[in-house]
Design a protein around this motif. Sequence first.
Motif, mmCIF file in Angstrom:
data_model
loop_
_atom_site.group_PDB
_atom_site.id
_atom_site.type_symbol
_atom_site.label_atom_id
_atom_site.label_comp_id
_atom_site.label_asym_id
_atom_site.label_seq_id
_atom_site.Cartn_x
_atom_site.Cartn_y
_atom_site.Cartn_z
ATOM 1 N N LEU A 190 0.783 -1.251 -0.097
ATOM 2 C CA LEU A 190 0.006 0.053 0.040
ATOM 3 C C LEU A 190 0.904 1.337 -0.204
ATOM 4 N N ALA A 191 2.002 1.336 0.790
ATOM 5 C CA ALA A 191 2.810 2.333 0.989
ATOM 6 C C ALA A 191 3.553 2.662 -0.723
ATOM 7 N N LEU A 192 3.966 1.379 -1.117
ATOM 8 C CA LEU A 192 4.469 1.658 -2.273
ATOM 9 C C LEU A 192 3.538 2.284 -3.617
ATOM 10 N N VAL A 193 2.530 1.672 -3.629
ATOM 11 C CA VAL A 193 1.136 1.998 -4.470
ATOM 12 C C VAL A 193 0.928 3.660 -4.013
ATOM 13 N N THR A 194 0.788 4.355 -2.958
ATOM 14 C CA THR A 194 0.292 5.566 -2.804
ATOM 15 C C THR A 194 1.383 6.434 -3.025
ATOM 16 N N THR A 195 2.805 5.949 -2.494
ATOM 17 C CA THR A 195 3.804 7.264 -2.916
ATOM 18 C C THR A 195 4.203 7.140 -4.345
ATOM 19 N N THR A 196 4.247 5.910 -5.021
ATOM 20 C CA THR A 196 4.263 6.082 -6.528
ATOM 21 C C THR A 196 3.561 6.690 -7.228
ATOM 22 N N ALA A 197 2.057 6.574 -6.892
ATOM 23 C CA ALA A 197 0.881 7.155 -7.725
ATOM 24 C C ALA A 197 1.146 8.842 -7.301
#
Length: 136
Positions: free
Chosen positions: A20-27
């Motif tokens: 979730l952290a990877l997706v939110t920061t990348t987006a």
Amino acid sequence: MINKHDHYMPLIMVSGTQDLALVTTTAASLRMDCAVVSPPGAGCFMGVPWWTALVAGCPLPAWLDCGQAAGHAAAALRAGLSGVIVSATAPQHHALASLASLTGGHVLRARPHALELPARGARDALERYLRNPRMP
């Protein structure tokens, strides 16, 4: 892909805080819209409280896949989740859609394609997918 007001939004499967952290920061860094979805059937084997806790404070739309369990989908909508995926009977789907209209949630009958983050190179795969979501 989630259709939100005629705008297709890439969907990424997440199963924990790191994903979730990877997706939110990348987006956010790419300034791209996307949504997150639980693993298939996770509403049944992980539960609504697990998903609610995982996505608490998440700025992205979050979908809980409840398999065929209309009861879990109803519990998720009552808990305030933004969306559920459930393969329910027509009467159950109608009841869930009515509940969703009251809670501000959404119900999908079938799971759309979602990117499953690979164990290696997840950030690169995610960036490629967000830039061209029609290419898995």
